[in-house]
Design a protein around this motif. Structure first.
Motif, PDB file in Angstrom:
ATOM      1  N   ARG A 327      37.916  51.149  33.006  1.00  0.00           N
ATOM      2  CA  ARG A 327      36.711  50.691  33.719  1.00  0.00           C
ATOM      3  C   ARG A 327      35.759  49.963  32.756  1.00  0.00           C
ATOM      4  O   ARG A 327      35.158  48.946  33.101  1.00  0.00           O
ATOM      5  CB  ARG A 327      35.994  51.882  34.339  1.00  0.00           C
ATOM      6  CG  ARG A 327      36.729  52.482  35.544  1.00  0.00           C
ATOM      7  CD  ARG A 327      36.037  53.764  35.980  1.00  0.00           C
ATOM      8  NE  ARG A 327      36.715  54.409  37.081  1.00  0.00           N
ATOM      9  CZ  ARG A 327      36.682  55.717  37.320  1.00  0.00           C
ATOM     10  NH1 ARG A 327      35.975  56.509  36.519  1.00  0.00           N
ATOM     11  NH2 ARG A 327      37.313  56.227  38.350  1.00  0.00           N
ATOM     12  N   ARG A 330      37.017  46.500  32.268  1.00  0.00           N
ATOM     13  CA  ARG A 330      36.746  45.598  33.385  1.00  0.00           C
ATOM     14  C   ARG A 330      35.275  45.218  33.480  1.00  0.00           C
ATOM     15  O   ARG A 330      34.932  44.098  33.819  1.00  0.00           O
ATOM     16  CB  ARG A 330      37.196  46.227  34.712  1.00  0.00           C
ATOM     17  CG  ARG A 330      38.695  46.318  34.922  1.00  0.00           C
ATOM     18  CD  ARG A 330      39.390  44.995  34.656  1.00  0.00           C
ATOM     19  NE  ARG A 330      38.763  43.902  35.346  1.00  0.00           N
ATOM     20  CZ  ARG A 330      39.177  43.397  36.500  1.00  0.00           C
ATOM     21  NH1 ARG A 330      40.235  43.916  37.084  1.00  0.00           N
ATOM     22  NH2 ARG A 330      38.565  42.396  37.059  1.00  0.00           N
ATOM     23  N   GLU A 382      46.615  39.110  33.073  1.00  0.00           N
ATOM     24  CA  GLU A 382      46.379  39.619  34.424  1.00  0.00           C
ATOM     25  C   GLU A 382      47.635  40.291  34.981  1.00  0.00           C
ATOM     26  O   GLU A 382      47.540  41.235  35.770  1.00  0.00           O
ATOM     27  CB  GLU A 382      45.929  38.479  35.331  1.00  0.00           C
ATOM     28  CG  GLU A 382      44.564  37.948  34.960  1.00  0.00           C
ATOM     29  CD  GLU A 382      44.049  36.861  35.880  1.00  0.00           C
ATOM     30  OE1 GLU A 382      42.835  36.729  36.030  1.00  0.00           O
ATOM     31  OE2 GLU A 382      44.888  36.130  36.446  1.00  0.00           O
ATOM     32  N   GLU A 385      47.576  43.599  33.486  1.00  0.00           N
ATOM     33  CA  GLU A 385      46.474  44.373  34.079  1.00  0.00           C
ATOM     34  C   GLU A 385      46.826  44.844  35.494  1.00  0.00           C
ATOM     35  O   GLU A 385      46.419  45.933  35.902  1.00  0.00           O
ATOM     36  CB  GLU A 385      45.231  43.486  34.096  1.00  0.00           C
ATOM     37  CG  GLU A 385      43.988  44.153  34.639  1.00  0.00           C
ATOM     38  CD  GLU A 385      42.807  43.193  34.625  1.00  0.00           C
ATOM     39  OE1 GLU A 385      42.598  42.526  33.607  1.00  0.00           O
ATOM     40  OE2 GLU A 385      42.117  43.100  35.644  1.00  0.00           O
ATOM     41  N   LYS A 386      47.606  44.005  36.189  1.00  0.00           N
ATOM     42  CA  LYS A 386      47.951  44.329  37.570  1.00  0.00           C
ATOM     43  C   LYS A 386      48.757  45.634  37.610  1.00  0.00           C
ATOM     44  O   LYS A 386      49.747  45.809  36.923  1.00  0.00           O
ATOM     45  CB  LYS A 386      48.767  43.190  38.179  1.00  0.00           C
ATOM     46  CG  LYS A 386      49.078  43.402  39.655  1.00  0.00           C
ATOM     47  CD  LYS A 386      49.840  42.203  40.225  1.00  0.00           C
ATOM     48  CE  LYS A 386      50.126  42.408  41.705  1.00  0.00           C
ATOM     49  NZ  LYS A 386      50.895  41.263  42.271  1.00  0.00           N
ATOM     50  N   GLU A 389      45.716  50.087  36.782  1.00  0.00           N
ATOM     51  CA  GLU A 389      44.780  51.058  37.367  1.00  0.00           C
ATOM     52  C   GLU A 389      45.505  51.929  38.399  1.00  0.00           C
ATOM     53  O   GLU A 389      45.302  53.151  38.450  1.00  0.00           O
ATOM     54  CB  GLU A 389      43.606  50.316  38.005  1.00  0.00           C
ATOM     55  CG  GLU A 389      42.519  51.243  38.514  1.00  0.00           C
ATOM     56  CD  GLU A 389      41.328  50.460  39.050  1.00  0.00           C
ATOM     57  OE1 GLU A 389      41.527  49.319  39.480  1.00  0.00           O
ATOM     58  OE2 GLU A 389      40.215  51.002  39.048  1.00  0.00           O
ATOM     59  N   GLU A 390      46.360  51.299  39.212  1.00  0.00           N
ATOM     60  CA  GLU A 390      47.101  52.061  40.231  1.00  0.00           C
ATOM     61  C   GLU A 390      48.011  53.093  39.560  1.00  0.00           C
ATOM     62  O   GLU A 390      48.128  54.233  40.027  1.00  0.00           O
ATOM     63  CB  GLU A 390      47.919  51.094  41.082  1.00  0.00           C
ATOM     64  CG  GLU A 390      48.688  51.789  42.201  1.00  0.00           C
ATOM     65  CD  GLU A 390      49.493  50.803  43.022  1.00  0.00           C
ATOM     66  OE1 GLU A 390      50.242  51.265  43.909  1.00  0.00           O
ATOM     67  OE2 GLU A 390      49.383  49.591  42.786  1.00  0.00           O
ATOM     68  N   GLU A 699      30.513  47.964  42.357  1.00  0.00           N
ATOM     69  CA  GLU A 699      31.238  48.594  41.252  1.00  0.00           C
ATOM     70  C   GLU A 699      30.823  50.062  41.111  1.00  0.00           C
ATOM     71  O   GLU A 699      31.645  50.940  40.862  1.00  0.00           O
ATOM     72  CB  GLU A 699      30.956  47.848  39.945  1.00  0.00           C
ATOM     73  CG  GLU A 699      31.667  46.501  39.797  1.00  0.00           C
ATOM     74  CD  GLU A 699      33.129  46.647  39.443  1.00  0.00           C
ATOM     75  OE1 GLU A 699      33.619  47.802  39.407  1.00  0.00           O
ATOM     76  OE2 GLU A 699      33.786  45.612  39.216  1.00  0.00           O
ATOM     77  N   THR A 719      39.704  45.578  48.518  1.00  0.00           N
ATOM     78  CA  THR A 719      39.726  46.481  47.366  1.00  0.00           C
ATOM     79  C   THR A 719      38.807  45.911  46.289  1.00  0.00           C
ATOM     80  O   THR A 719      38.475  44.722  46.305  1.00  0.00           O
ATOM     81  CB  THR A 719      41.142  46.611  46.794  1.00  0.00           C
ATOM     82  OG1 THR A 719      41.538  45.346  46.234  1.00  0.00           O
ATOM     83  CG2 THR A 719      42.124  47.030  47.871  1.00  0.00           C
ATOM     84  N   GLU A 721      39.514  45.389  43.291  1.00  0.00           N
ATOM     85  CA  GLU A 721      40.261  44.414  42.493  1.00  0.00           C
ATOM     86  C   GLU A 721      40.178  43.029  43.125  1.00  0.00           C
ATOM     87  O   GLU A 721      39.929  42.026  42.454  1.00  0.00           O
ATOM     88  CB  GLU A 721      41.722  44.873  42.368  1.00  0.00           C
ATOM     89  CG  GLU A 721      42.606  43.938  41.562  1.00  0.00           C
ATOM     90  CD  GLU A 721      42.207  43.900  40.107  1.00  0.00           C
ATOM     91  OE1 GLU A 721      42.480  42.884  39.447  1.00  0.00           O
ATOM     92  OE2 GLU A 721      41.589  44.878  39.638  1.00  0.00           O
ATOM     93  N   HIS A 722      40.387  42.964  44.472  1.00  0.00           N
ATOM     94  CA  HIS A 722      40.306  41.671  45.163  1.00  0.00           C
ATOM     95  C   HIS A 722      38.913  41.070  45.028  1.00  0.00           C
ATOM     96  O   HIS A 722      38.754  39.862  44.811  1.00  0.00           O
ATOM     97  CB  HIS A 722      40.647  41.849  46.637  1.00  0.00           C
ATOM     98  CG  HIS A 722      42.079  42.264  46.860  1.00  0.00           C
ATOM     99  ND1 HIS A 722      42.527  42.942  47.971  1.00  0.00           N
ATOM    100  CD2 HIS A 722      43.173  42.118  46.073  1.00  0.00           C
ATOM    101  CE1 HIS A 722      43.811  43.181  47.881  1.00  0.00           C
ATOM    102  NE2 HIS A 722      44.238  42.683  46.725  1.00  0.00           N
ATOM    103  N   ARG A 724      36.673  41.660  42.665  1.00  0.00           N
ATOM    104  CA  ARG A 724      36.416  41.211  41.289  1.00  0.00           C
ATOM    105  C   ARG A 724      37.025  39.824  41.059  1.00  0.00           C
ATOM    106  O   ARG A 724      36.384  38.929  40.510  1.00  0.00           O
ATOM    107  CB  ARG A 724      37.032  42.189  40.284  1.00  0.00           C
ATOM    108  CG  ARG A 724      36.342  43.543  40.168  1.00  0.00           C
ATOM    109  CD  ARG A 724      36.878  44.296  38.961  1.00  0.00           C
ATOM    110  NE  ARG A 724      36.548  45.690  38.989  1.00  0.00           N
ATOM    111  CZ  ARG A 724      37.437  46.674  39.189  1.00  0.00           C
ATOM    112  NH1 ARG A 724      38.715  46.375  39.371  1.00  0.00           N
ATOM    113  NH2 ARG A 724      37.045  47.948  39.178  1.00  0.00           N
TER     114      ARG A 724
END
Length: 885
Positions: A327, A330, A382, A385-386, A389-390, A699, A719, A721-722, A724
């Protein structure tokens, strides 16, 4: 030419009194105050010498400036000599009216050249007014000797001063700041002569503390070798606190015109200076790009392995710390890098535009630092990064599940181990060998009760083994300890089974010889054992840990708990019935006078044990109620967090989409000047930036959701993520749009395109569609059309940008520096040689730009080469590329 001997003319009144050029106002004559006597003396001598330097071309001269111009004849002759034009024929006659008319003709001619005289009339000149006559001659000097001087976009006095500063800059003890004090020591006059004719003056022998020698030396050399008459006396200059500015300026202008032939070289030097300044600035921008690109790529290379690390942690706290670190990445670390990447692209586009406008080769970053390389590395970032978090959230779920299972395993294992404590000793004792018949029967019944209890515990042992198996499958970090404990329980369970079977066989052998078992005790034991087991199971269930993720799950647990509570009255009846059996035993024993020794021989479960456990169950029920209600409140709070996030996300998401569409529309429909468009875009950008608190709030809400371990949200499709990514794309798009306008301004200013032309280009560009292209192909022919498309679409991508369109529309009409022009300029400085010497560069160029050329020019190796000769052709090649040569 005027016949200055004639004297007849027609009468006319005085001359006009009008306004002078604003640039010369500060030098205009003070009409209200008398001249300083020292200044008047200097002006008389200087102006007289200046007039005679021109009148001698007509074979005449003046002795007294205010007397010799009174009839207007020599004044008209002077104007004809310095202008090369014919004035009206002078009037004959010696009357005052004839003189006034002749002077007016001269004044009218001066006015026709754009010079506006202030309070100077013909009568004052005819009357011999020294103040007015000197003012008129100064006006003529300004118009014909100074006004047309132009140096680097400055003219007249400022241009002459800049010329002096440039020419004397390399000389020590010379600092020209004005046309009075700066010239008192005479070094500036000598420096001007030495700069253009170094063989005439030995400048190093001059001393700043000997101004008379310096001034006389300069005046004598100028008169003898440069044909510049001596216009001032050294003693007058030195003896005056502040020499007359107009006299100095008039004298210096003669030096400028005497050396005008050298202006060609100076123009060439100026052009080279301009080219070098552009090149130095571009190199600085290239260095900045390389450094910024290297720093960004290094950061990406350091960050990707961290994001690709999927090594799981052993505990929830470690995984939550990992999530908190992500976090922070990000929120804190990545946003500045997004801005750096955007700024890098803007800098690259601006640099390419400047290179294109200055006719330089396009900038090619070093290998691995292209914009495409950075975009590729960013894409890899990216990609890493993708899902990171999940993955962490899934790991937290897994660890949460593991912690729950591990605690459940420990709880059940502890209960089981507590139950088995002492059971092996009980099963191995030989008490039946010395017991009476009733005691043996009691032991057998007790053993049967134990077997019933043992069978009831079979389910718990299976649960313990199943939980251990699940912990193994989920890769629990302390699996060896769990397996060891489970193995011990299973082995002990097998041993209890064997011991139970062995003891039963022993009791059955003894049973045949034993009788008279108390049925009431037996019934009590049989009913007490399952009831006791039920209570233990109930207590275990009431203390069982639970984990839920939504309101429906907790409501299911609450429903199950309510169903359990509904069975309590029936269970209480069973308890009362069991206690009634024990009461009946006591009643019968008392009635028959039987003395009971010890407790129930068939069971260890006493009425007090049952009551204590029942009390425990009744205490645990409200505790369970409270725990379920607290969890319900927690899930309701979580649902509130979901709704709060969803409400804001459902506003922010469409807002970002709307702004993206607006930016696309604005970039097409922008009106007004480019500066207005730029201001509007920056205001629009500021309005977007001011929306940032909404993103920050979102956030914060998102962090609360994650901290509450909420993993789904049915109230929104957005979400974090989307959102951001959308926000970052929005900021990047508006920044790129602003940069496009800035580059258009840069192009407009560099190309000299007017606002109307730019608007026309934009209108044309907006209609530059397929039909227009097909029409151009038909009208121009294949070859010309191919040339144009090669300019506006060099990569054959099928897309023509507005910047390429502007470059095409203005390229062939814009005066830009070319390699040929730079080579020609160097050739002038080199006196037509094919090479140039370092001292020539240092003499003609400012120090920093001279050294810049010397450091980059290769040695000249042609047939006429000299030691130290430099090849300016190779330098031009480096500036513009081989293709332009």
């Amino acid at each position: 030419m005027v016949d200055y001997h004639a004297s007849n003319s027609q009468a006319s009144s005085g001359g006009p009194a009008v306004y002078m050029d604003p640039r010369e106002q500060e030098n205009d004559w003070d009409r209200d105050l008398l001249l300083d006597p020292a200044w008047e003396k200097q002006q008389r001598k200087t102006f007289t010498a200046w007039c005679n330097s021109h009148l001698r071309k007509a074979g005449t001269q003046i002795e007294n400036i205010e007397e010799d111009f009174r009839d207007g004849l020599k004044l008209m002759l002077l104007l004809e000599v310095i202008s090369g034009e014919r004035l009206p024929k002078p009037e004959r006659g010696k009357m005052r009216v004839h003189k006034i008319n002749n002077v007016n003709k001269a004044l009218d001619y001066i006015a026709s050249k754009g010079v506006k005289l202030v309070s100077i009339g013909a009568e004052e000149i005819v009357d011999g007014n020294a103040k007015m006559t000197l003012g008129m001659i100064w006006t003529i000097i300004l118009r014909f000797a100074i006004q047309d001087i132009s140096v680097e976009e400055t003219s007249a006095k400022e241009g002459l001063l800049l010329w002096c500063q440039r020419k004397t800059a390399p000389y020590k003890n010379v600092n020209v700041q004005n046309f009075h004090i700066s010239w008192k020591d005479g070094l500036a006059f000598n420096a001007l002569i030495h700069r253009h004719r170094p063989e005439l003056i030995d400048y190093d022998k001059l001393r700043k503390d000997d101004p008379l020698t310096n001034l006389n030396n300069a005046f004598e050399v100028a008169e003898k070798y440069l044909d510049i008459p001596k216009m001032m006396d050294a003693e007058d200059i030195v003896g005056t606190l502040r020499p007359d500015e107009k006299a100095i300026m008039t004298y210096v202008s003669c030096f400028y015109h005497a050396f005008s032939g050298a202006q060609k070289a100076e123009t060439a030097a100026n052009r080279i200076c301009k080219v070098l300044a552009v090149n130095q600035e571009n190199e600085h921008l290239m260095e900045d790009y390389e450094k910024l690109a290297s720093d960004l790529l290094d950061w990406i290379r350091r960050t990707i392995p961290w994001l690709e690390n999927r090594a799981p942690e052993k505990t929830m706290a470690e995984m939550q710390q990992k999530l908190e670190d992500f976090r922070g990445y990000r929120r804190v670390h990545k946003p500045p890098k997004v801005q750096e990447k955007c700024q890098l692209e803007i800098n690259f586009n601006t640099l390419q535009t400047k290179l294109r406008l200055s006719n330089r080769p396009a900038f090619m970053p070093s290998e691995g630092r292209m914009v495409s390389d950075i975009n590729g590395s960013w894409h890899n970032l990216e990609g890493a990064e993708k899902g990171y978090e999940e993955w962490m959230l899934n790991e937290i779920r897994r660890l949460e599940r593991l912690d729950h299972l591990a605690e459940k395993f420990r709880q059940k294992a502890t209960i089981h181990e507590s139950w088995t404590d002492g059971k092996e000793a009980m099963l191995t004792q030989k008490d039946y060998e010395t017991a009476s018949l009733s005691e043996v029967k009691a032991l057998l019944r007790k053993h049967e009760a134990f077997e019933s209890d043992l069978a009831a515990h079979q389910d718990r042992v299976e649960q313990i083994a199943a939980i251990a198996q699940e912990l193994n499958e989920l890769d629990y970090y302390d699996s060896p300890s769990v397996n060891s404990r489970c193995q011990k329980i299973c082995e002990q369970w097998d041993a209890l089974g064997s011991l139970t079977q062995s003891r039963r066989e022993s009791l059955e052998r003894t049973e045949k010889q034993l009788e008279s078992i108390d049925e009431l005790y037996l019934e009590y034991a049989k009913r007490a054992a399952p009831f006791n087991n039920w209570m233990e199971g109930a207590m275990e269930d009431l203390q069982d840990m639970f984990i839920v993720h939504n309101i429906e799950e907790i409501q299911g647990l609450i429903t199950a708990h309510e169903q359990f509570k509904s069975t309590l009255p029936e269970a209480n009846k069973e308890r009362e019935a069991i206690q009634a059996i024990q009461a009946e035993v006591q009643k019968i024993a008392q009635y028959n006078g039987i003395k009971l020794s010890g407790g129930n021989p068939y069971t260890t479960i006493t009425p007090k044990t049952i009551d204590n456990k029942w009390d425990k169950v009744e205490q645990l029920v409200p505790q369970r109620d409270q725990a379920l209600q607290e969890e319900l409140a927690k899930q309701q709070s979580n649902d509130h967090l979901r709704r709060k996030f969803a409400t804001q996300a459902n506003i922010v998401g469409p807002w970002i989409q709307t702004k993206m569409e607006e930016i696309g529309r604005i970039s097409i429909e922008m009106n007004g000047t480019l500066e207005d468009q730029l201001v509007n875009l920056r205001e629009y950008e500021q309005s977007i930036i001011e929306y940032k608190p909404n993103i920050d709030q979102l956030e914060g809400d998102h962090q609360l959701i994650q901290e509450a371990l909420i993993f789904d949200n049915k109230y929104t499709a957005y979400t974090m993520e989307h959102l951001r990514v959308g926000w970052e794309q929005l900021l990047t798009t508006i920044a790129r749009t602003i940069n496009e306008i800035e580059n258009q301004i840069l192009t407009r200013d560099a190309k000299g395109i007017s606002q109307e032309q730019l608007h026309e280009y934009r209108t044309s560009f907006n209609h530059f569609d397929k039909l227009v292209i097909e029409a151009l192909d038909f009208l121009l022919g294949d070859a010309e059309f191919a040339r144009i498309m090669g300019i506006v679409d060099p990569n054959n991508s099928g897309v023509v940008t507005f910047q390429a369109f502007i470059d095409f529309m203005s390229r062939e009409t814009t005066d830009t520096d070319t390699a040929d022009q730079v080579i020609a300029s160097f050739k002038i400085l080199a006196a037509d040689k094919n090479f140039i010497m370092a001292e020539e560069l240092r003499r003609e160029l400012p120090p920093d730009q001279a050294e810049y050329c010397i450091a980059r020019m290769a040695p000249y190796s042609g047939p006429d080469a000299k030691p130290g000769a430099l090849d300016y052709m190779s330098f031009s090649t480096a500036l513009y590329g081989e293709s332009d040569l």
